[in-house]
Scaffold this motif. Structure first.
Motif, PDB file in Angstrom:
ATOM      1  N   HIS A 127       0.841  -1.195   0.000  1.00 20.22           N
ATOM      2  CA  HIS A 127       0.000   0.000   0.000  1.00 20.22           C
ATOM      3  C   HIS A 127       0.878   1.247   0.000  1.00 20.22           C
ATOM      4  O   HIS A 127       2.040   1.213   0.391  1.00 20.22           O
ATOM      5  CB  HIS A 127      -0.910   0.023   1.234  1.00 20.22           C
ATOM      6  CG  HIS A 127      -1.832  -1.147   1.321  1.00 20.22           C
ATOM      7  ND1 HIS A 127      -2.523  -1.467   2.461  1.00 20.22           N
ATOM      8  CD2 HIS A 127      -2.176  -2.089   0.409  1.00 20.22           C
ATOM      9  CE1 HIS A 127      -3.253  -2.545   2.255  1.00 20.22           C
ATOM     10  NE2 HIS A 127      -3.057  -2.945   1.022  1.00 20.22           N
TER      11      HIS A 127
ATOM     12  N   SER B 239       2.682   1.538   8.528  1.00 20.03           N
ATOM     13  CA  SER B 239       2.679   2.673   7.612  1.00 20.03           C
ATOM     14  C   SER B 239       3.257   2.343   6.246  1.00 20.03           C
ATOM     15  O   SER B 239       3.517   3.256   5.458  1.00 20.03           O
ATOM     16  CB  SER B 239       3.470   3.827   8.238  1.00 20.03           C
ATOM     17  OG  SER B 239       2.902   4.215   9.465  1.00 20.03           O
ATOM     18  N   ASN B 240       3.464   1.045   5.953  1.00 22.28           N
ATOM     19  CA  ASN B 240       3.952   0.615   4.640  1.00 22.28           C
ATOM     20  C   ASN B 240       5.322   1.208   4.329  1.00 22.28           C
ATOM     21  O   ASN B 240       5.600   1.618   3.198  1.00 22.28           O
ATOM     22  CB  ASN B 240       2.938   0.984   3.546  1.00 22.28           C
ATOM     23  CG  ASN B 240       1.539   0.535   3.890  1.00 22.28           C
ATOM     24  OD1 ASN B 240       1.305  -0.644   4.153  1.00 22.28           O
ATOM     25  ND2 ASN B 240       0.598   1.462   3.932  1.00 22.28           N
TER      26      ASN B 240
ATOM     27  N   HIS C   4      -3.446   7.868   7.698  1.00 20.57           N
ATOM     28  CA  HIS C   4      -2.981   6.938   6.664  1.00 20.57           C
ATOM     29  C   HIS C   4      -3.048   5.492   7.152  1.00 20.57           C
ATOM     30  O   HIS C   4      -3.225   4.578   6.343  1.00 20.57           O
ATOM     31  CB  HIS C   4      -1.552   7.286   6.240  1.00 20.57           C
ATOM     32  CG  HIS C   4      -0.508   6.938   7.254  1.00 20.57           C
ATOM     33  ND1 HIS C   4      -0.220   7.735   8.346  1.00 20.57           N
ATOM     34  CD2 HIS C   4       0.328   5.850   7.357  1.00 20.57           C
ATOM     35  CE1 HIS C   4       0.732   7.182   9.055  1.00 20.57           C
ATOM     36  NE2 HIS C   4       1.087   6.040   8.490  1.00 20.57           N
TER      37      HIS C   4
ATOM     38  N   SER D 158      -4.980   2.463   5.139  1.00 18.62           N
ATOM     39  CA  SER D 158      -4.320   1.208   4.777  1.00 18.62           C
ATOM     40  C   SER D 158      -5.049   0.014   5.373  1.00 18.62           C
ATOM     41  O   SER D 158      -5.249  -1.016   4.704  1.00 18.62           O
ATOM     42  CB  SER D 158      -2.864   1.229   5.257  1.00 18.62           C
ATOM     43  OG  SER D 158      -2.192   0.039   4.902  1.00 18.62           O
TER      44      SER D 158
END
Length: 392
Positions: free
Chosen positions: A41, A244-245, A292, A296
């Motif tokens: 993501h 948080s990717n 965020h 996600s």
């Protein structure tokens, strides 16, 4: 030069082992990689600009423990998420939690306990760093099965008193990799009672805590505060990789009592590498933002629904409540992974590669791990092919 004898039973690294199984065989279709838990993501849009603004800090040595803004952001995350107030001098910024999970054991595990080699309890299946860390400090890794019968969490209370008395540290991952099982309030409470009774420290790996279906998993820190656990008995680890990717940025942290955190910081002064300064500035903003994370998580929830739709009628299918892996029962994980790859191009991980033991005594032997990190339609197509190939 030979490895020290204690490394004789070092687990074979997962990914070279997988490449050895699959890479000499051509894929049977368009490749869909569902092996590694590397989030796909988008990370927050502000990350790029923040990195550019902070690049001048590359001419400075990074703060070893974490810049004040970063430690404050980490403490703020813990307060918002778990309702606990942790002073920043009990938080240590990490260059990814793998470093912390390894080095924390180096820093605090005693050479002996009760005059003998200490035990380090490891869930089985497990993240391999746990076992390698135990071997590195010349401790005895004790692999505690986390199976369907135990709710896919290790039953530490089922161990004999002698083993527990000899234990210095217990590793526990919740939500669990690979099964997605979550330790509830009573599980944490009972584990802390064992820690007090048998005098050991709990290492709580909570790196998947922000990826869940419905209910936020309860955390070790909030239960510890409720029951009044001595903070010296608990070290908790968190990471931006899954939250948080940002797996490549390597921002994580650990929380511990005053004495363990002092030891970990002291070790870092000589070994390991602090997070580079620009990334510390970025991480401070990322830890402070929850929007965020929710976006996600919603994408993972859509993929949970896809998995339930495609695989829900399979015997033994377990719909995960957290994390982003499926832990699917098969007759033999290696055979299934090789068949799936050679006939469809879908790449998955044999469960035995995450577990310790031979033959029927390996609790991952009859499973495959399937990562739900690809785009939703790729996940759908991969699972459809998987079902047709292995269960059709």
């Amino acid at each position: 030069m030979n490895f020290p004898e204690r490394f004789a039973n070092l687990p074979v690294a997962t990914w070279p082992r997988l490449r050895g199984l699959l890479d000499s065989v051509p894929p049977g279709g368009d490749v869909i990689n569902m092996t590694i838990g590397e989030p796909q993501h988008a990370f927050p849009k502000f990350v790029t600009d923040t990195v550019m603004d902070a690049l001048p800090d590359l001419n400075k040595y990074p703060n070893n423990n974490g810049i004040p803004e970063l430690l404050e952001a980490m403490a703020g995350f813990l307060n918002r998420r778990y309702g606990v107030t942790i002073p920043t001098d009990r938080i240590m910024a990490l260059n990814g939690t793998r470093e912390g999970l390894y080095n924390a054991l180096m820093a605090i595990c005693p050479e002996t306990k009760g005059g003998a080699k200490p035990n380090v309890l490891v869930p089985n299946p497990f993240y391999q760093v746990y076992a390698v860390a135990a071997l590195s400090v010349a401790a005895t890794p004790v692999y505690v099965p986390a199976t369907k019968e135990t709710g896919h969490l290790p039953d530490f209370a089922g161990l004999d008193g002698k083993t527990l008395d000899q234990t210095a540290v217990v590793y526990i991952c919740s939500p669990a990799n690979p099964q997605g099982a979550v330790a509830d309030h009573d599980y944490w409470k009972n584990l802390f009672e064992l820690a007090v009774k048998h005098d050991f420290v709990v290492f709580a790996d909570e790196c998947y805590s922000e990826v869940y279906r419905d209910t936020p998993p309860i955390g070790a820190l909030e239960v510890a505060e409720e029951v009044g656990l001595n903070p010296e008995r608990l070290i908790v680890f968190h990471s931006l990789s899954k939250r948080s990717n940002l797996a490549g940025m390597r921002s994580g942290f650990c929380v511990a009592g005053p004495e363990p955190i002092a030891r970990i910081r002291s070790l870092r002064a000589y070994a390991g590498a602090p997070l580079p300064g620009p990334f510390q500035a970025v991480a401070a903003k990322v830890w402070a933002d929850d929007t965020h994370v929710a976006e996600s998580r919603a994408l993972y929830q859509e993929k949970y629904a896809v998995a339930d739709e495609v695989l829900g009628d399979l015997p033994g299918y377990m719909s995960p409540v957290a994390g982003f892996f499926l832990w699917l029962p098969v007759k033999d994980g290696e055979t299934a992974a090789l068949k799936l790859w050679s006939e469809t191009g879908v790449r998955v991980l044999p469960g035995a590669y995450l577990s310790h033991g031979e033959g029927a005594y390996n609790p991952g032997k009859s499973y495959i791990r399937v990562a739900l990190v690809a785009p939703k339609e790729d996940v759908r197509q991969g699972l459809i092919k998987l079902k047709s190939c292995l269960y059709g």
